[in-house]
Write a protein that holds these residues in place. Structure first.
Motif, short mmCIF file in Angstrom:
data_model
loop_
_atom_site.label_atom_id
_atom_site.label_comp_id
_atom_site.label_asym_id
_atom_site.label_seq_id
_atom_site.Cartn_x
_atom_site.Cartn_y
_atom_site.Cartn_z
N GLU A 1 7.69 -4.95 1.16
CA GLU A 1 7.37 -6.22 1.82
C GLU A 1 8.40 -7.29 1.50
OE1 GLU A 1 3.46 -7.22 0.59
OE2 GLU A 1 2.47 -6.04 2.14
N ALA A 2 8.91 -7.28 0.26
CA ALA A 2 9.83 -8.34 -0.15
C ALA A 2 11.28 -8.03 0.22
CB ALA A 2 9.71 -8.57 -1.66
N PHE A 3 11.71 -6.77 -0.02
CA PHE A 3 13.13 -6.47 0.12
C PHE A 3 13.43 -5.33 1.09
CE2 PHE A 3 12.17 -7.66 -4.31
CZ PHE A 3 12.80 -8.89 -4.36
N GLY A 4 12.40 -4.76 1.69
CA GLY A 4 12.63 -3.60 2.54
C GLY A 4 13.28 -3.94 3.86
N THR A 5 13.85 -2.93 4.51
CA THR A 5 14.43 -3.11 5.83
C THR A 5 13.32 -3.23 6.87
OG1 THR A 5 14.53 -0.72 6.22
CG2 THR A 5 16.43 -1.73 5.11
N SER A 6 13.69 -3.60 8.06
CA SER A 6 12.69 -3.75 9.12
C SER A 6 12.04 -2.40 9.45
CB SER A 6 13.35 -4.33 10.37
OG SER A 6 14.43 -3.51 10.79
N GLN B 1 11.50 0.09 7.27
CA GLN B 1 10.55 0.38 6.20
C GLN B 1 9.29 -0.47 6.33
OE1 GLN B 1 13.12 -0.37 2.87
NE2 GLN B 1 13.59 1.80 2.57
N LYS B 2 9.46 -1.72 6.76
CA LYS B 2 8.30 -2.59 6.93
C LYS B 2 7.42 -2.11 8.08
CE LYS B 2 10.48 -6.74 5.02
NZ LYS B 2 10.96 -8.12 5.29
N ARG B 3 8.05 -1.62 9.18
CA ARG B 3 7.25 -1.08 10.28
C ARG B 3 6.48 0.17 9.83
NH1 ARG B 3 11.97 -2.14 13.35
NH2 ARG B 3 12.48 0.09 13.30
N ALA B 4 7.12 1.01 9.03
CA ALA B 4 6.44 2.20 8.52
C ALA B 4 5.27 1.84 7.61
CB ALA B 4 7.44 3.09 7.77
N LEU B 5 5.46 0.82 6.77
CA LEU B 5 4.38 0.37 5.89
C LEU B 5 3.22 -0.17 6.70
CD1 LEU B 5 3.24 -0.32 3.11
CD2 LEU B 5 4.53 -2.47 3.19
N SER B 6 3.51 -0.95 7.72
CA SER B 6 2.45 -1.50 8.56
C SER B 6 1.71 -0.39 9.30
CB SER B 6 3.05 -2.49 9.56
OG SER B 6 2.05 -2.97 10.44
N SER B 7 2.46 0.60 9.79
CA SER B 7 1.83 1.72 10.49
C SER B 7 0.93 2.52 9.56
CB SER B 7 2.91 2.61 11.09
OG SER B 7 2.34 3.75 11.70
N ARG B 8 1.38 2.73 8.30
CA ARG B 8 0.56 3.49 7.35
C ARG B 8 -0.73 2.76 7.01
NH1 ARG B 8 0.96 3.39 1.82
NH2 ARG B 8 3.03 2.46 1.87
N ARG B 9 -0.64 1.44 6.88
CA ARG B 9 -1.86 0.67 6.58
C ARG B 9 -2.82 0.67 7.77
NH1 ARG B 9 0.85 -4.57 3.45
NH2 ARG B 9 1.04 -3.53 1.39
N MET B 10 -2.27 0.61 8.98
CA MET B 10 -3.13 0.66 10.16
C MET B 10 -3.79 2.03 10.30
SD MET B 10 -0.94 -1.44 13.00
CE MET B 10 -2.20 -1.16 14.23
#
Length: 431
Positions: free
Chosen positions: A152-157, A159-168
């Protein structure tokens, strides 16, 4: 061969690698499992060749590494795998990776150009008295949370999309689980527990049917319901000519000796007394009785350790048929073995009954076969009903053990409606 998931390294030659293998070297799958660890000044990397995150390319094709000898001009080729090295993040700077305790360090000669150090396992805190070092346990869940915070703080866009998709997806799984539970409750309310139990019993019938000979329900004659060719192929039937010759030409003295020695099962000994006088029919019945006797004796075995368990007089094609169709593979003591499980014994009983029907004009004594195969009466009756036989009571053959209240199985048309076996037991959970 390795590749790094988060990009290219500036100084790849300065890396130190450590490889671990599974302790269970006898297991055919686990013995090939490897964990590869590398460490830079800033991060630790871990890669492995098993699990859900393994690279698919290793299973789709093969990789080789060639070592060229410049002096001779010859190249030696070695098998290789590609490891996808993932960065490992934790609450403190790690000096290793999250390695399973069932893995051990491989010989340092695999990487002779670098020193090999032992990396402590974070999954089990254990004191090593020899080396005087202590392995600390890291909380895996905490590491994942901290990794998400770093993204969330330092990841690329990406990685952030993947994190959001995993949480969803995690939220979606909870929604799906709730919906499935609600749908199951609605089905139970609408259909009722009794109907669902009947469906489960029907599933059990289908499971039993998978071990039966092919059934031709639209047959116009009993001999076409379970075709003889589905029990013994023409090549297998021809191979029985030589071993069955001893039964075809048996004399009264030899018969009396075999009865006394009980060298055959009771069913075969009784049928040998009534061999036809016609040469062709006599030979046919002798072949069927020899195979039936071999099939029943084969069911007595548990673990097949020999290549030809029924002896040298058994034709190779028959031995192969028994091993292929009536055993299941199992792993034991570091090797693959053929096992006659309970389901395989039921399959043998089904084929024995079908063959006995052809021998006895489609009516046979189930109790004699039950005693020969050492099965409970309920088991042989379940198999007979699955074969669509009509079961009736009859008096057994005089002189045999338990000659009262025998069960007689008859194959006649039209076939009775298939029903679930009585007395359904609770299904055991798979462990």
């Amino acid at each position: 061969a390795v590749r790094f998931a988060n990009g290219r390294l500036r100084r790849p030659d300065s890396l130190r690698f450590t490889v671990y293998r599974n302790r269970d070297t006898a297991h055919p799958r686990k013995r090939h499992r490897r964990i590869l660890v590398s460490e830079t000044e800033r991060l630790c990397y871990v890669g492995h060749n098993f699990g859900s995150e393994v690279m698919k390319c290793n299973s789709l094709c093969r990789y080789f590494v060639g070592v060229l000898d410049k002096n001779s001009g010859q190249m030696e080729v070695y098998n290789a795998e590609i490891f996808n090295m993932q960065p490992l993040l934790s609450g403190r700077r790690c000096r290793g990776s999250q390695l399973l305790s069932c893995f051990v360090l491989l010989i340092p000669a695999l990487f002779p150009w670098h020193g090999v150090r032992r990396i402590p396992s974070p999954l089990c805190a254990e004191r090593d008295s020899r080396e005087g070092s202590t392995a600390r346990c890291f909380n895996v869940c905490s590491s994942l949370v901290q990794m998400d915070l770093c993204i969330e703080a330092f990841g690329t866009s990406k990685q952030k999309r993947a994190l959001s998709s995993r949480r969803m997806n995690a939220v979606g799984n909870d929604i799906v689980s709730t919906a499935v539970t609600k749908a199951a409750a609605n089905v139970i309310d609408a259909k009722g527990v009794t109907a669902l139990m009947q469906d489960m019993a029907q599933d059990d019938v289908q499971n039993i049917s998978s071990f039966l000979p092919p059934c031709h329900e639209d047959a116009d004659r009993p001999e076409h319901v379970y075709k003889f060719e589905d029990i013994l192929s023409p090549a297998e039937y021809e191979a029985l000519r030589v071993p069955a010759a001893a039964l075809t030409n048996i004399t009264a003295e030899e018969m009396a000796k075999r009865v006394e020695e009980r060298s055959h099962c009771s069913f075969v000994l009784e049928e040998l007394k009534f061999l036809p006088t016609d040469e062709k029919k006599r030979d046919h019945k002798a072949r069927c009785l020899w195979f039936l006797d071999t099939l029943i004796k084969f069911s007595y075995l548990k673990v097949i350790k020999k290549k030809n368990p029924m002896g040298p007089e058994c034709p190779h094609i028959i031995s192969r048929k028994l091993m292929k169709n009536f055993t299941s593979l199992t792993y034991n003591n570091g090797s693959i073995q053929n096992l006659i499980s309970a389901s395989m014994k039921a399959k043998i009983a089904a084929y024995a009954i079908a063959l006995a029907l052809h021998i006895n004009n489609f009516q046979t004594d189930l109790t004699v076969l039950q005693n020969d195969m050492k099965l409970p009466e309920s088991r042989i009756l379940d198999i007979a009903k699955a074969l669509r036989l009509r079961v009736s009571k009859a008096k057994g053959v005089q002189g045999l053990e338990d000659d009262q209240n025998h069960k007689l199985g008859t194959l006649s048309l039209p076939l009775p409606v298939q029903k679930a076996p009585e007395g359904q037991r609770k299904r055991r959970k798979m462990k």
